[in-house]
Design a protein around this motif. Structure first.
Motif, PDB file in Angstrom:
ATOM      1  N   VAL A 142       0.838  -1.202   0.000  1.00  0.00           N
ATOM      2  CA  VAL A 142       0.000   0.000   0.000  1.00  0.00           C
ATOM      3  C   VAL A 142       0.876   1.257   0.000  1.00  0.00           C
ATOM      4  O   VAL A 142       0.665   2.192  -0.787  1.00  0.00           O
ATOM      5  N   LEU A 143       1.890   1.249   0.846  1.00  0.00           N
ATOM      6  CA  LEU A 143       2.772   2.418   0.912  1.00  0.00           C
ATOM      7  C   LEU A 143       3.537   2.616  -0.388  1.00  0.00           C
ATOM      8  O   LEU A 143       3.722   3.741  -0.852  1.00  0.00           O
ATOM      9  N   GLN A 144       3.937   1.478  -0.959  1.00  0.00           N
ATOM     10  CA  GLN A 144       4.648   1.535  -2.238  1.00  0.00           C
ATOM     11  C   GLN A 144       3.764   2.182  -3.309  1.00  0.00           C
ATOM     12  O   GLN A 144       4.214   2.999  -4.103  1.00  0.00           O
ATOM     13  N   ALA A 145       2.481   1.800  -3.284  1.00  0.00           N
ATOM     14  CA  ALA A 145       1.537   2.346  -4.258  1.00  0.00           C
ATOM     15  C   ALA A 145       1.414   3.854  -4.109  1.00  0.00           C
ATOM     16  O   ALA A 145       1.461   4.603  -5.089  1.00  0.00           O
ATOM     17  N   VAL A 146       1.296   4.312  -2.854  1.00  0.00           N
ATOM     18  CA  VAL A 146       1.146   5.750  -2.625  1.00  0.00           C
ATOM     19  C   VAL A 146       2.423   6.477  -3.007  1.00  0.00           C
ATOM     20  O   VAL A 146       2.400   7.528  -3.659  1.00  0.00           O
ATOM     21  N   GLN A 147       3.541   5.864  -2.637  1.00  0.00           N
ATOM     22  CA  GLN A 147       4.816   6.542  -2.880  1.00  0.00           C
ATOM     23  C   GLN A 147       5.109   6.663  -4.374  1.00  0.00           C
ATOM     24  O   GLN A 147       5.636   7.665  -4.829  1.00  0.00           O
ATOM     25  N   SER A 148       4.739   5.637  -5.137  1.00  0.00           N
ATOM     26  CA  SER A 148       5.057   5.689  -6.569  1.00  0.00           C
ATOM     27  C   SER A 148       4.227   6.741  -7.284  1.00  0.00           C
ATOM     28  O   SER A 148       4.630   7.260  -8.313  1.00  0.00           O
ATOM     29  N   LEU A 149       3.060   7.071  -6.760  1.00  0.00           N
ATOM     30  CA  LEU A 149       2.240   8.077  -7.453  1.00  0.00           C
ATOM     31  C   LEU A 149       2.436   9.469  -6.868  1.00  0.00           C
ATOM     32  O   LEU A 149       2.602  10.437  -7.596  1.00  0.00           O
ATOM     33  N   PHE A 150       2.450   9.570  -5.529  1.00  0.00           N
ATOM     34  CA  PHE A 150       2.481  10.899  -4.921  1.00  0.00           C
ATOM     35  C   PHE A 150       3.785  11.219  -4.200  1.00  0.00           C
ATOM     36  O   PHE A 150       3.954  12.320  -3.706  1.00  0.00           O
ATOM     37  N   GLY A 151       4.655  10.231  -4.090  1.00  0.00           N
ATOM     38  CA  GLY A 151       5.962  10.522  -3.516  1.00  0.00           C
ATOM     39  C   GLY A 151       5.988  10.512  -2.005  1.00  0.00           C
ATOM     40  O   GLY A 151       5.025  10.122  -1.338  1.00  0.00           O
ATOM     41  N   GLU A 152       7.105  10.957  -1.494  1.00  0.00           N
ATOM     42  CA  GLU A 152       7.396  10.882  -0.065  1.00  0.00           C
ATOM     43  C   GLU A 152       6.350  11.624   0.774  1.00  0.00           C
ATOM     44  O   GLU A 152       5.894  11.129   1.793  1.00  0.00           O
ATOM     45  N   ALA A 153       5.956  12.805   0.304  1.00  0.00           N
ATOM     46  CA  ALA A 153       5.124  13.678   1.129  1.00  0.00           C
ATOM     47  C   ALA A 153       3.783  13.043   1.457  1.00  0.00           C
ATOM     48  O   ALA A 153       3.283  13.164   2.583  1.00  0.00           O
ATOM     49  N   ALA A 154       3.197  12.348   0.480  1.00  0.00           N
ATOM     50  CA  ALA A 154       1.893  11.745   0.740  1.00  0.00           C
ATOM     51  C   ALA A 154       2.025  10.437   1.501  1.00  0.00           C
ATOM     52  O   ALA A 154       1.157  10.082   2.288  1.00  0.00           O
ATOM     53  N   SER A 155       3.133   9.717   1.254  1.00  0.00           N
ATOM     54  CA  SER A 155       3.236   8.391   1.866  1.00  0.00           C
ATOM     55  C   SER A 155       3.584   8.454   3.343  1.00  0.00           C
ATOM     56  O   SER A 155       3.571   7.438   4.024  1.00  0.00           O
ATOM     57  N   CYS A 156       3.900   9.654   3.853  1.00  0.00           N
ATOM     58  CA  CYS A 156       4.171   9.733   5.277  1.00  0.00           C
ATOM     59  C   CYS A 156       2.914  10.064   6.077  1.00  0.00           C
ATOM     60  O   CYS A 156       2.970  10.149   7.302  1.00  0.00           O
ATOM     61  N   THR A 157       1.770  10.231   5.413  1.00  0.00           N
ATOM     62  CA  THR A 157       0.530  10.385   6.178  1.00  0.00           C
ATOM     63  C   THR A 157       0.147   9.026   6.762  1.00  0.00           C
ATOM     64  O   THR A 157       0.377   8.006   6.125  1.00  0.00           O
ATOM     65  N   PRO A 158      -0.433   9.024   7.945  1.00  0.00           N
ATOM     66  CA  PRO A 158      -0.747   7.726   8.540  1.00  0.00           C
ATOM     67  C   PRO A 158      -1.813   6.966   7.762  1.00  0.00           C
ATOM     68  O   PRO A 158      -2.906   7.473   7.541  1.00  0.00           O
ATOM     69  N   ILE A 159      -1.444   5.799   7.289  1.00  0.00           N
ATOM     70  CA  ILE A 159      -2.398   4.883   6.667  1.00  0.00           C
ATOM     71  C   ILE A 159      -2.361   3.611   7.506  1.00  0.00           C
ATOM     72  O   ILE A 159      -1.300   3.005   7.652  1.00  0.00           O
ATOM     73  N   ASP A 160      -3.489   3.264   8.059  1.00  0.00           N
ATOM     74  CA  ASP A 160      -3.506   2.123   8.981  1.00  0.00           C
ATOM     75  C   ASP A 160      -4.237   0.941   8.357  1.00  0.00           C
ATOM     76  O   ASP A 160      -5.264   1.114   7.715  1.00  0.00           O
ATOM     77  N   VAL A 161      -3.668  -0.226   8.568  1.00  0.00           N
ATOM     78  CA  VAL A 161      -4.380  -1.445   8.204  1.00  0.00           C
ATOM     79  C   VAL A 161      -5.047  -1.941   9.466  1.00  0.00           C
ATOM     80  O   VAL A 161      -4.396  -2.427  10.377  1.00  0.00           O
ATOM     81  N   LEU A 162      -6.373  -1.762   9.544  1.00  0.00           N
ATOM     82  CA  LEU A 162      -7.065  -2.115  10.788  1.00  0.00           C
ATOM     83  C   LEU A 162      -7.267  -3.606  10.905  1.00  0.00           C
ATOM     84  O   LEU A 162      -7.177  -4.169  11.991  1.00  0.00           O
ATOM     85  N   LYS A 163      -7.578  -4.233   9.785  1.00  0.00           N
ATOM     86  CA  LYS A 163      -7.897  -5.657   9.808  1.00  0.00           C
ATOM     87  C   LYS A 163      -7.342  -6.253   8.523  1.00  0.00           C
ATOM     88  O   LYS A 163      -7.416  -5.624   7.466  1.00  0.00           O
ATOM     89  N   TYR A 164      -6.786  -7.413   8.614  1.00  0.00           N
ATOM     90  CA  TYR A 164      -6.279  -8.036   7.397  1.00  0.00           C
ATOM     91  C   TYR A 164      -6.591  -9.513   7.421  1.00  0.00           C
ATOM     92  O   TYR A 164      -6.321 -10.199   8.420  1.00  0.00           O
ATOM     93  N   ARG A 165      -7.197  -9.982   6.346  1.00  0.00           N
ATOM     94  CA  ARG A 165      -7.487 -11.409   6.270  1.00  0.00           C
ATOM     95  C   ARG A 165      -6.586 -11.991   5.198  1.00  0.00           C
ATOM     96  O   ARG A 165      -6.675 -11.630   4.018  1.00  0.00           O
ATOM     97  N   GLN A 166      -5.712 -12.874   5.647  1.00  0.00           N
ATOM     98  CA  GLN A 166      -4.653 -13.316   4.747  1.00  0.00           C
ATOM     99  C   GLN A 166      -5.147 -14.269   3.659  1.00  0.00           C
ATOM    100  O   GLN A 166      -4.578 -14.324   2.581  1.00  0.00           O
ATOM    101  N   THR A 167      -6.222 -15.007   3.961  1.00  0.00           N
ATOM    102  CA  THR A 167      -6.664 -16.029   3.011  1.00  0.00           C
ATOM    103  C   THR A 167      -7.068 -15.431   1.664  1.00  0.00           C
ATOM    104  O   THR A 167      -6.777 -15.983   0.611  1.00  0.00           O
ATOM    105  N   ASN A 168      -7.765 -14.296   1.700  1.00  0.00           N
ATOM    106  CA  ASN A 168      -8.116 -13.696   0.406  1.00  0.00           C
ATOM    107  C   ASN A 168      -7.540 -12.287   0.256  1.00  0.00           C
ATOM    108  O   ASN A 168      -7.963 -11.530  -0.622  1.00  0.00           O
ATOM    109  N   ARG A 169      -6.591 -11.965   1.075  1.00  0.00           N
ATOM    110  CA  ARG A 169      -5.886 -10.676   1.030  1.00  0.00           C
ATOM    111  C   ARG A 169      -6.864  -9.493   1.062  1.00  0.00           C
ATOM    112  O   ARG A 169      -6.796  -8.586   0.265  1.00  0.00           O
ATOM    113  N   GLU A 170      -7.779  -9.555   2.013  1.00  0.00           N
ATOM    114  CA  GLU A 170      -8.762  -8.490   2.155  1.00  0.00           C
ATOM    115  C   GLU A 170      -8.393  -7.669   3.385  1.00  0.00           C
ATOM    116  O   GLU A 170      -7.993  -8.238   4.411  1.00  0.00           O
TER     117      GLU A 170
END
Lengths: 297, 146
Positions: B66-94
């Motif tokens: 996710v961070l890589q995605a943000v960084q590749s489009l908007f760069g360092e400045a946007a990717s340092c905003t807090p983006i939290d993964v609250l819940k992650y289900r590994q079986t279907n990557r949701e």
């Protein structure tokens, strides 16, 4: 809620195309246009001058589309609207003199017609005179012509729409730069009106959901309402424009529909004589009206 | 803050609606906009073109993507905003992501553009978006009306 549409899905072999349509349906699209790309109309034009080697045959729209019955099986549409498809032919015009080929009957059979101008001259031609529905702006490279507001206004008055494709930029990251800048420039010039955002995808994984695309539209400089219109109501306007194009200068269209067998048999004979497909919309004139009346009685 | 004729609806979320009798001219409604709610929540799924072993991508790698995605489009400045993964289900990557509503459009756009992880084609499918976490509890589009 307006139906979401993707008016550019590149046609290919049926199995792949079918999987793409299924993905599109799953993502929430209600309609897609299957795009048959003819690289250059000039080749077609010269083919008529006895250069038969180069001749490219334009297939009938029904050959481009997926079988409707097959599409309807295993439908997962929860909205209750059936998933629809239509045909689209697009071409790149490099030579203004070859553009008249767009008026040939086999081209006009397609539901939508799109052109991609490559120079100032052809852009002017497309905006001003060509009888098409969509003008594709190739956003993946530096534009070889300037988008001028006067020309855009001309096209907007005629009800033409400008197309931005997003899939090439998803396929290749290096194209993103030009895609974003060109799209922003276009949106600035036409003030966010008459823009549609389509996929142009080659593989199903390159397709994105309609609201994702609307969000991309916001990035291109559209407002939220305009961005949503770019995948829904504007696309509907394109289809209506196409309908109007086929029924030029008329108020009523006559369409043959399948009738009960007894009448159908009589109809079929007549079809053989005229040699036109059943579903083709006839331009209204007296002879046509009479013919249809006879067929019914 | 602005005044508008009274209508028969009440807004929820960032708006506060109070009715007043304004100079005997009928009912008016005072609307005070408090702006956006602080966060937006996204329910996303990461799809791959070919089948991938579900153990391959754990929550740390997911966050990295996710961070890589943000960084590749908007760069360092946007990717340092807090983006939290609250819940992650590994079986279907949701996953459920939380982001400040200011950066919501940016995050969504960068997820849309993201297409390739370690030379495998992939795509983020945004399933649901809301400014209330509770709204992600059910998806009206997946209700079966049998």
């Amino acid at each position: 809620m307006a139906a979401y549409m993707d008016l550019n899905m590149v046609s290919e072999e049926p199995a792949n195309l079918f999987s793409k349509l299924k993905i599109a349906e799953k993502l929430g699209y209600d309609m897609v246009a299957i795009n048959h790309v003819v690289e250059d109309m000039a080749v077609l034009a010269s083919a008529s001058k006895k250069e038969k080697k180069k001749k490219i045959v334009i297939p009938h729209p029904n050959e481009v589309k997926v079988d409707d019955a097959k599409l309807r099986t295993n439908s997962i549409n929860v909205s209750g609207r059936p998933f629809k498809q239509c045909s689209r032919l697009s071409t790149i015009i490099t030579d203004p003199s070859a553009a008249h080929r767009l008026h040939s009957p086999e081209v006009q059979l397609y539901d939508l017609i799109a052109v991609q101008p490559t120079s100032e001259k052809t852009f002017l031609l497309a905006c001003k005179t060509l009888n098409v529905d969509i003008i594709t702006i190739d956003v993946t490279q530096k534009l070889s012509y300037q988008i001028k507001r006067t020309l855009i206004n001309l096209a907007m008055d005629r009800g033409l729409f400008f197309e931005i494709q997003y899939s090439p930029a998803i396929r290749d990251n290096s194209l993103r730069k030009y895609t974003i800048s060109n799209a922003q420039q276009l949106v600035l010039m036409c003030k966010g009106k008459n823009v549609i955002v389509t996929s142009g995808c080659k593989r199903p994984i390159e397709l994105r959901g309609p609201l994702d695309v609307a969000n991309l539209g916001v990035m291109f400089g559209l407002t939220e309402a305009q961005a949503k219109a770019a995948v829904s109501t504007n696309c509907r306007a394109v289809l209506q424009h196409a309908e109007a194009r086929r029924l030029t200068k008329s108020t009523i269209g006559v369409e043959r529909i399948s009738l009960p067998i007894t009448v159908d048999a009589a109809n079929g004979k007549q079809n053989d004589v005229s040699g036109e497909p059943k579903q083709k919309r006839a331009k209204i004139d007296d002879s046509c009206l009479l013919k249809d009346k006879e067929a019914v009685t | 803050m602005h005044w508008r004729p009274m209508q028969k609806h009440w807004r929820v979320g960032g708006h506060l609606a109070v009715s007043h009798d304004f100079l005997g001219m009928g009912m008016y409604e005072k609307q005070v906009s408090k702006g956006h709610l602080p966060y937006c929540y996204l329910k996303v799924r990461l799809d791959f073109e070919e089948d991938v072993d579900p153990t391959d991508i754990d929550i740390i790698i997911f966050k990295h993507i996710v961070l890589q995605a943000v960084q590749s489009l908007f760069g360092e400045a946007a990717s340092c905003t807090p983006i939290d993964v609250l819940k992650y289900r590994q079986t279907n990557r949701e996953a459920i992501l939380r982001v400040s509503s200011r950066y919501f459009t940016k995050l969504w756009a960068s997820l849309t553009w993201y297409s390739c992880y370690s030379e495998q084609s992939c795509a983020f499918r945004v399933l649901q978006v809301s400014s209330h976490l509770m709204a992600l509890a059910a998806n009206s589009r997946q209700l079966s009306l049998a």
